[in-house]
Write an enzyme that holds these catalytic residues in place. Sequence first.
Site, short mmCIF file in Angstrom:
data_model
loop_
_atom_site.label_atom_id
_atom_site.label_comp_id
_atom_site.label_asym_id
_atom_site.label_seq_id
_atom_site.Cartn_x
_atom_site.Cartn_y
_atom_site.Cartn_z
CE1 TYR A 22 -20.05 35.64 41.30
CE2 TYR A 22 -19.78 33.53 39.71
CZ TYR A 22 -19.10 34.67 40.65
OH TYR A 22 -17.97 34.81 41.06
CE LYS A 32 -18.20 37.67 38.83
NZ LYS A 32 -17.31 38.33 39.00
N1 LIG Z 1 -13.52 33.24 45.33
C1 LIG Z 1 -13.78 32.40 44.22
O1 LIG Z 1 -13.81 31.36 44.03
C2 LIG Z 1 -14.19 33.26 43.03
C3 LIG Z 1 -14.04 32.48 41.65
C4 LIG Z 1 -14.20 33.30 40.39
C5 LIG Z 1 -14.42 34.52 40.47
N2 LIG Z 1 -14.49 35.32 41.82
C6 LIG Z 1 -14.71 36.74 41.73
O2 LIG Z 1 -13.55 37.54 42.31
C7 LIG Z 1 -14.07 38.74 42.85
C8 LIG Z 1 -13.63 38.69 44.07
O3 LIG Z 1 -14.07 37.60 45.06
P1 LIG Z 1 -13.36 37.18 46.58
O4 LIG Z 1 -13.68 35.73 46.43
O5 LIG Z 1 -12.12 37.68 46.73
O6 LIG Z 1 -14.62 37.95 47.41
P2 LIG Z 1 -14.52 38.50 48.83
O7 LIG Z 1 -13.23 37.70 49.58
O8 LIG Z 1 -15.74 38.49 49.41
O9 LIG Z 1 -14.04 39.86 48.75
C9 LIG Z 1 -15.07 40.88 48.06
C10 LIG Z 1 -14.36 42.28 48.12
O10 LIG Z 1 -15.25 43.22 47.51
C11 LIG Z 1 -15.52 44.26 48.35
N3 LIG Z 1 -16.71 44.66 47.99
C12 LIG Z 1 -18.01 43.98 48.15
N4 LIG Z 1 -19.06 44.79 47.98
C13 LIG Z 1 -18.62 46.01 47.53
C14 LIG Z 1 -19.06 47.20 47.06
N5 LIG Z 1 -20.39 47.40 46.93
N6 LIG Z 1 -18.28 48.17 47.02
C15 LIG Z 1 -17.07 48.05 47.09
N7 LIG Z 1 -16.33 46.98 47.48
C16 LIG Z 1 -17.09 46.01 47.54
C17 LIG Z 1 -15.61 43.41 49.78
O11 LIG Z 1 -15.16 44.70 50.80
P3 LIG Z 1 -16.42 45.38 51.74
O12 LIG Z 1 -17.46 44.23 51.94
O13 LIG Z 1 -15.78 45.81 52.90
O14 LIG Z 1 -16.79 46.42 50.48
C18 LIG Z 1 -14.05 42.62 49.65
O15 LIG Z 1 -13.04 43.54 49.91
C19 LIG Z 1 -15.69 38.48 42.50
O16 LIG Z 1 -16.02 39.46 41.41
C20 LIG Z 1 -15.94 37.34 42.55
O17 LIG Z 1 -17.11 37.03 41.76
C21 LIG Z 1 -14.23 34.60 42.82
#
Ligand SMILES: NC(=O)c1ccc[n+]([C@@H]2O[C@H](COP(=O)([O-])OP(=O)(O)OC[C@H]3O[C@@H](n4cnc5c(N)ncnc54)[C@H](OP(=O)(O)O)[C@@H]3O)[C@@H](O)[C@H]2O)c1
Length: 254
Positions: free
Chosen positions: A159, A163
């Site tokens: 990861y 990033k």
């Molecule tokens: N949550 C945290 O603590 C955190 C912290 C730092 C950074 N981030 C980053 O923020 C971003 C969003 O995270 P989140 O926590 O909001 O995740 P999440 O709730 O799991 O949402 C992920 C989203 O991405 C979509 N997705 C996954 N694989 C995909 C694909 N191959 N094609 C198109 N869409 C896809 C999913 O929908 P489907 O599965 O239906 O496609 C969902 O809408 C990520 O890049 C993560 O690394 C998150």
Amino acid sequence: MTDLPRTPSFSLTGQTALVTGASSGIGQGCAVALAEAGAHVVCAARGVDKLNDTVAALKDAGHSAEALSLDQSDLEALGTLMAERAFDVVVNSAGLARHGPALETTPEDFDAVAGLNLRAAYFLSTYAAKAMIAAGKPGSIIHISSQMGHVGGIDRAVYCATKHGLEGMVKAMAIEWGPAQVRINTVCPTFIRTPLTQSTFDNPERAAWITEKIKLGRVGEVEDIMGAVLYLASKASALVTGTSMLIDGGWTAD
Ligand SMILES: NC(=O)c1ccc[n+]([C@@H]2O[C@H](COP(=O)([O-])OP(=O)(O)OC[C@H]3O[C@@H](n4cnc5c(N)ncnc54)[C@H](OP(=O)(O)O)[C@@H]3O)[C@@H](O)[C@H]2O)c1
């Protein structure tokens, strides 16, 4: 009388935005932020049901939105979309994590995480910029990176690799596209309460690690990210490119 400076507009009225990963978590929050600012928001993800729910809720709140089912790892489909539609703003929040010790990472895990977090992000950026440059319009591309793009984390070698890669990519692209007024930046959240992080929060050892590292004493909520994304999408950030906004509660301060 003194001519006072005017606060730049945060309005996105008349603009079209693409938000990937818009059916859940941070991406859904980004879609709401941009729609509330007046943009027409194209909400993309793979799963149609959650996507349709999100768009229905946005429309119910009086906003302009549409759903687009897309597997972002499919570069051909991504290329076709970006050639057909012109976006003023692209927010990339689709992302994946497979945490575990680096010594146990399989090539399949690596390819899955890098394929979405870095490869698809790279080509989404180039396709978006190409269309913006061809249209002769300024544009803003925003990647949801992570504080893990700036530091290391337990069980997070793959990861972190993706990033950190995203951070370098954004800097190089900003140099290339600045003259065309295409801006590209990252937003780097700490741990935010979303479906992606549920298993980490459910692990008492990891939960203790997180609260100890966040100086402000709480984990993040999706709402903590929305203002930063709106800022980077709007004219308020017209001189900002090639950088990252850390929203980490002070995690990286020491
Ligand atoms: N949550 C945290 O603590 C955190 C912290 C730092 C950074 N981030 C980053 O923020 C971003 C969003 O995270 P989140 O926590 O909001 O995740 P999440 O709730 O799991 O949402 C992920 C989203 O991405 C979509 N997705 C996954 N694989 C995909 C694909 N191959 N094609 C198109 N869409 C896809 C999913 O929908 P489907 O599965 O239906 O496609 C969902 O809408 C990520 O890049 C993560 O690394 C998150």
